[in-house]
Design a protein around this motif. Structure first.
Motif, short mmCIF file in Angstrom:
data_model
loop_
_atom_site.label_atom_id
_atom_site.label_comp_id
_atom_site.label_asym_id
_atom_site.label_seq_id
_atom_site.Cartn_x
_atom_site.Cartn_y
_atom_site.Cartn_z
N GLN A 87 0.84 -1.09 -0.06
CA GLN A 87 0.10 -0.16 0.03
C GLN A 87 0.80 1.22 0.09
OE1 GLN A 87 -3.32 -0.50 -0.24
NE2 GLN A 87 -3.97 1.43 -0.24
N SER A 124 -13.09 0.38 5.08
CA SER A 124 -11.70 0.65 5.63
C SER A 124 -11.07 0.82 4.13
CB SER A 124 -11.38 -0.44 6.36
OG SER A 124 -11.42 -1.67 5.96
N ASN A 125 -11.20 0.14 3.35
CA ASN A 125 -10.37 0.02 2.09
C ASN A 125 -10.63 1.44 1.29
OD1 ASN A 125 -9.62 -2.59 2.07
ND2 ASN A 125 -11.55 -3.47 0.92
N ASN A 128 -8.38 3.90 3.42
CA ASN A 128 -7.25 3.71 3.06
C ASN A 128 -6.71 4.53 1.80
OD1 ASN A 128 -6.53 2.45 5.49
ND2 ASN A 128 -6.79 0.36 4.63
N SER A 132 -4.24 7.67 0.74
CA SER A 132 -3.17 7.84 0.06
C SER A 132 -3.35 8.97 -1.18
CB SER A 132 -2.97 6.52 -0.85
OG SER A 132 -2.71 5.34 -0.12
#
Length: 396
Positions: A87, A124-125, A128, A132
C-alpha cells in the motif's frame, strides 16, 4: 513477481514494448528513484538500455496508434504491475511528479476503486485509498497541523463573531446517535481549528456536514478527522468554492444549467419558466460533497453512494460531484418530467437531495446512472462549458 524491483523492471519492459518515448522513460525512472529510496537508478538504466532496440522496433509499429491508445495501454500495464506493490509503495507511485503521467495515475485509481466496489465491508479500503490520494500522512507528521496545538490556538485566538455564531448554529443542528453533547463539542473543536488554520476560508455553511460525516466514519477520532479535513481543503482546493465573489461556484451553476438544457430539455424548460436555475438546488452538492443526504452516519448505515461519489471526487475533483448531481436527475428524470411546473421546482430544491436513489437498497441502480453520466459527460466537455461562462462574464 514478488519484489518492488521486479515490478519496476516489468513496467519498464512493457513501456518499451508499447513504444513509450525513451526520454520519457528516463524521466519516469528518475521520479521512481526519488520516490523509492531503496531502488537503484543505475540498475534501472542498465535494464532500459538493454531494451533500446525493442523501443525502436515498437516505435515503428506504434506509429499507427494515436496517443490515447498508447497511454491507455501503458496505464493497463501499470494496473497489472502495481497489484504486486504494498500500500505504501502504491501511494508513492501515485504521486510521481511528471504532469503528463496524470492520465495513468487516474486510470490506476479507477482500477483500484472499481476493484473495491462500495460495500459496508470495504469501508476501510476506501478510507485507506483516500488517505493515499490525499497524502494524509504528510499532514499527520506536520507540526503545523497538530490537533492539540490547533485546538489550543483556536480558542486562544479571537475568531470573528460571525464565524463562531455560524459554527454554533450548524453544530446545534447536527445529530449523533451516541454521546451527542460530547461529539458536538468535538465537531465544534475541529471546525474552529479549520477556521483558525485557513482564515481565508473561515467557516462556511455546509462544512459541518462533511466534517461530521468523517468524524462518525472515524469513530469520533478528532485528530484523524482533522487530518483528513485539512488534506481535503489543501489537495482539492475546497476553499476556492468560497472565494470573495463565489466565481467558482457560479461557474459550476452555469455548467449544471447548460447540461440540464442539453440532456433534460423538458426539465430545463419547466425550471426556466419558474425562473429557477441550479443556484437554487445545486449548492449543497459542492459544499457538503453529498454528505447532507443523511443526518446520522454509522459504519453500518453509511450511504454507499457517498463512498462512490467520494472515490470519484478523489480522481476528478468537483467535476465528479457535479456529475453525481446529474446522475440523481437522470435517475429521477421520468418522474420529474410528469410534474407540473411548480412541483418540478419544489422537487428540485427540496427533494432531489433526498432522492430514493441515494438509499443503499437502490445503490446498484444509482451506480449505473452515475457511470453512464460520467461516460457521457467528460472533463473536456465540462471545461468547454466553463470557458463559455468565463467568456460571457469576462467583463464583470
Amino acid at each position: 513477481i514478488t519484489t518492488s524491483n521486479d515490478v519496476i523492471i516489468e513496467y519498464i519492459r512493457h513501456m518499451c514494448n508499447f513504444g513509450v518515448n525513451y526520454n520519457d522513460i528516463v524521466d519516469i525512472i528518475n521520479d521512481i528513484s526519488n520516490s523509492f529510496t531503496s531502488l537503484k537508478k543505475d540498475y534501472y538504466m542498465s535494464m532500459l538500455n538493454t531494451y533500446k532496440n525493442t523501443i525502436k522496433t515498437s516505435s515503428l509499429l506504434l506509429r499507427t496508434y494515436n496517443v490515447n491508445k498508447t497511454v491507455s495501454k501503458s496505464s493497463i500495464v501499470l494496473s497489472h504491475c502495481m497489484i504486486y506493490l504494498n500500500q505504501e509503495d502504491k501511494a508513492k507511485l501515485l504521486f510521481l511528479s511528471k504532469s503528463s503521467y496524470q492520465y495513468i495515475k487516474n486510470k490506476y485509481l479507477y482500477y483500484i476503486f472499481s476493484s473495491h466496489s462500495p460495500s459496508i465491508s470495504t469501508i476501510s479500503n476506501h478510507i485507506n485509498i483516500w488517505a493515499s490520494v490525499l497524502n494524509v500522512n504528510k499532514i499527520t507528521r506536520d507540526p503545523l497541523y497538530n490537533y492539540s496545538s490547533l485546538k489550543s490556538l483556536s480558542f486562544s485566538t479571537v475568531l470573528s463573531k460571525k464565524t463562531l455564531q455560524s459554527i454554533d448554529l450548524d453544530v446545534s443542528r447536527t445529530s449523533f446517535l451516541i454521546n451527542e453533547s460530547e461529539n458536538r463539542n468535538k465537531l465544534t473543536f475541529i471546525l474552529r481549528c479549520i477556521a483558525y488554520r485557513f482564515p481565508q476560508l473561515g467557516y462556511c455553511q455546509g462544512m459541518s456536514y462533511f466534517v461530521s460525516f468523517l468524524l462518525q466514519l472515524f469513530s469520533f477520532n478528532e485528530s484523524k478527522t482533522l487530518s483528513y479535513v485539512i488534506s481535503i481543503v489543501k489537495q482539492t482546493k475546497y476553499d476556492i468554492l468560497y472565494d470573495i465573489d463565489l466565481r467558482c461556484l457560479k461557474r459550476y451553476f452555469y455548467i449544471v444549467d447548460t447540461l440540464i438544457k442539453i440532456y433534460y430539455p423538458k426539465i430545463a424548460e419547466m425550471l426556466m419558466r419558474s425562473k429557477s436555475l441550479s443556484n437554487f438546488f445545486s449548492p449543497p452538492w459542492f459544499l457538503t460533497l453529498f454528505t447532507n443526504i443523511s443526518v446520522v452516519f454509522t459504519t453500518e448505515t453509511t450511504p454507499l453512494c457517498v463512498l462512490m461519489i467520494w472515490d470519484n471526487f478523489m480522481i476528478r475533483g468537483y467535476n465528479a460531484v457535479l456529475l453525481a448531481g446529474m446522475a440523481a436527475i437522470d435517475y429521477e428524470k421520468n418522474r420529474i418530467e410528469k410534474f407540473e411546473q411548480s412541483e418540478c421546482f419544489e422537487f428540485m430544491v427540496n427533494r432531489l437531495i433526498r432522492s430514493e436513489c441515494f438509499k443503499n437498497e437502490n445503490f446498484e441502480q444509482f451506480k449505473v446512472h452515475y457511470e453512464n453520466v460520467m461516460k457521457r459527460i467528460d472533463d473536456e466537455t465540462i471545461e468547454a462549458i466553463g470557458k463559455c461562462y468565463e467568456e460571457e462574464n469576462k467583463n464583470e
